[in-house]
Write a protein that holds these residues in place. Structure first.
Motif, short mmCIF file in Angstrom:
data_model
loop_
_atom_site.label_atom_id
_atom_site.label_comp_id
_atom_site.label_asym_id
_atom_site.label_seq_id
_atom_site.Cartn_x
_atom_site.Cartn_y
_atom_site.Cartn_z
N GLN A 40 4.96 11.63 -5.62
CA GLN A 40 4.88 10.19 -5.82
C GLN A 40 5.10 9.40 -4.54
O GLN A 40 4.50 8.35 -4.36
N PHE A 41 5.93 9.89 -3.65
CA PHE A 41 6.21 9.13 -2.43
C PHE A 41 5.09 9.24 -1.41
O PHE A 41 4.80 8.28 -0.71
N SER A 42 4.45 10.41 -1.31
CA SER A 42 3.34 10.52 -0.36
C SER A 42 2.06 9.88 -0.91
O SER A 42 1.11 9.71 -0.16
N ALA A 43 2.04 9.51 -2.17
CA ALA A 43 0.89 8.79 -2.73
C ALA A 43 0.87 7.35 -2.25
O ALA A 43 -0.16 6.67 -2.37
N ALA A 44 1.96 6.87 -1.69
CA ALA A 44 2.01 5.50 -1.18
C ALA A 44 1.18 5.35 0.09
O ALA A 44 0.71 4.25 0.39
N VAL A 45 0.97 6.43 0.83
CA VAL A 45 0.23 6.34 2.09
C VAL A 45 -1.23 5.93 1.86
O VAL A 45 -1.69 4.96 2.48
N PRO A 46 -2.00 6.62 1.01
CA PRO A 46 -3.38 6.15 0.80
C PRO A 46 -3.44 4.78 0.13
O PRO A 46 -4.39 4.02 0.35
N PHE A 47 -2.43 4.44 -0.66
CA PHE A 47 -2.40 3.12 -1.28
C PHE A 47 -2.25 2.03 -0.23
O PHE A 47 -2.98 1.04 -0.25
N VAL A 48 -1.33 2.21 0.71
CA VAL A 48 -1.10 1.20 1.76
C VAL A 48 -2.30 1.12 2.70
O VAL A 48 -2.75 0.02 3.06
N VAL A 49 -2.85 2.27 3.08
CA VAL A 49 -4.03 2.27 3.95
C VAL A 49 -5.21 1.62 3.23
O VAL A 49 -5.98 0.87 3.83
N GLY A 50 -5.34 1.88 1.93
CA GLY A 50 -6.39 1.24 1.15
C GLY A 50 -6.23 -0.26 1.10
O GLY A 50 -7.22 -1.01 1.18
N LEU A 51 -4.99 -0.73 0.96
CA LEU A 51 -4.75 -2.18 0.97
C LEU A 51 -5.12 -2.80 2.31
O LEU A 51 -5.71 -3.88 2.36
N ILE A 52 -4.77 -2.11 3.39
CA ILE A 52 -5.13 -2.62 4.72
C ILE A 52 -6.64 -2.70 4.88
O ILE A 52 -7.18 -3.70 5.36
N PHE A 53 -7.34 -1.63 4.48
CA PHE A 53 -8.81 -1.63 4.57
C PHE A 53 -9.41 -2.72 3.70
O PHE A 53 -10.36 -3.39 4.10
N LEU A 54 -8.86 -2.88 2.50
CA LEU A 54 -9.40 -3.87 1.56
C LEU A 54 -9.28 -5.27 2.12
O LEU A 54 -10.26 -6.03 2.16
N PHE A 55 -8.09 -5.65 2.57
CA PHE A 55 -7.90 -7.01 3.07
C PHE A 55 -8.63 -7.25 4.39
O PHE A 55 -9.14 -8.34 4.64
N THR A 56 -8.72 -6.22 5.24
CA THR A 56 -9.47 -6.37 6.49
C THR A 56 -10.96 -6.54 6.20
O THR A 56 -11.63 -7.37 6.82
N GLY A 57 -11.49 -5.75 5.27
CA GLY A 57 -12.90 -5.86 4.92
C GLY A 57 -13.23 -7.20 4.30
O GLY A 57 -14.26 -7.81 4.62
#
Length: 68
Positions: A40-57
């Motif tokens: 559960q804790f390492s699942a936060a990494v793709p979630f945070v990177v996805g949020l960064i990509f989403l808002f940047t895009g």
């Protein structure tokens, strides 16, 4: 079509996929997701990177003016 706008759309799509995958991996609770074993804790990494990509895009698509 503008190159920045295309890159923004690609980043937005990758961000959506990352957020969905991270949320699904978090909810799976440590089981294997797509052949990848995550807790559960390492699942936060793709979630945070996805949020960064989403808002940047989204900001790239919004800020780029259409010159056609």
């Amino acid at each position: 079509m503008n190159l920045k706008r295309t890159f923004g759309a690609i980043l937005t799509i990758l961000g959506i996929v990352g957020v969905i995958w991270g949320a699904y991996a978090f909810l799976a609770g440590g089981d294997s997701v797509g052949g990848v074993s995550v807790n559960q804790f390492s699942a936060a990494v793709p979630f945070v990177v996805g949020l960064i990509f989403l808002f940047t895009g989204i900001s790239l698509v919004k800020a780029t003016k259409d010159t056609a």
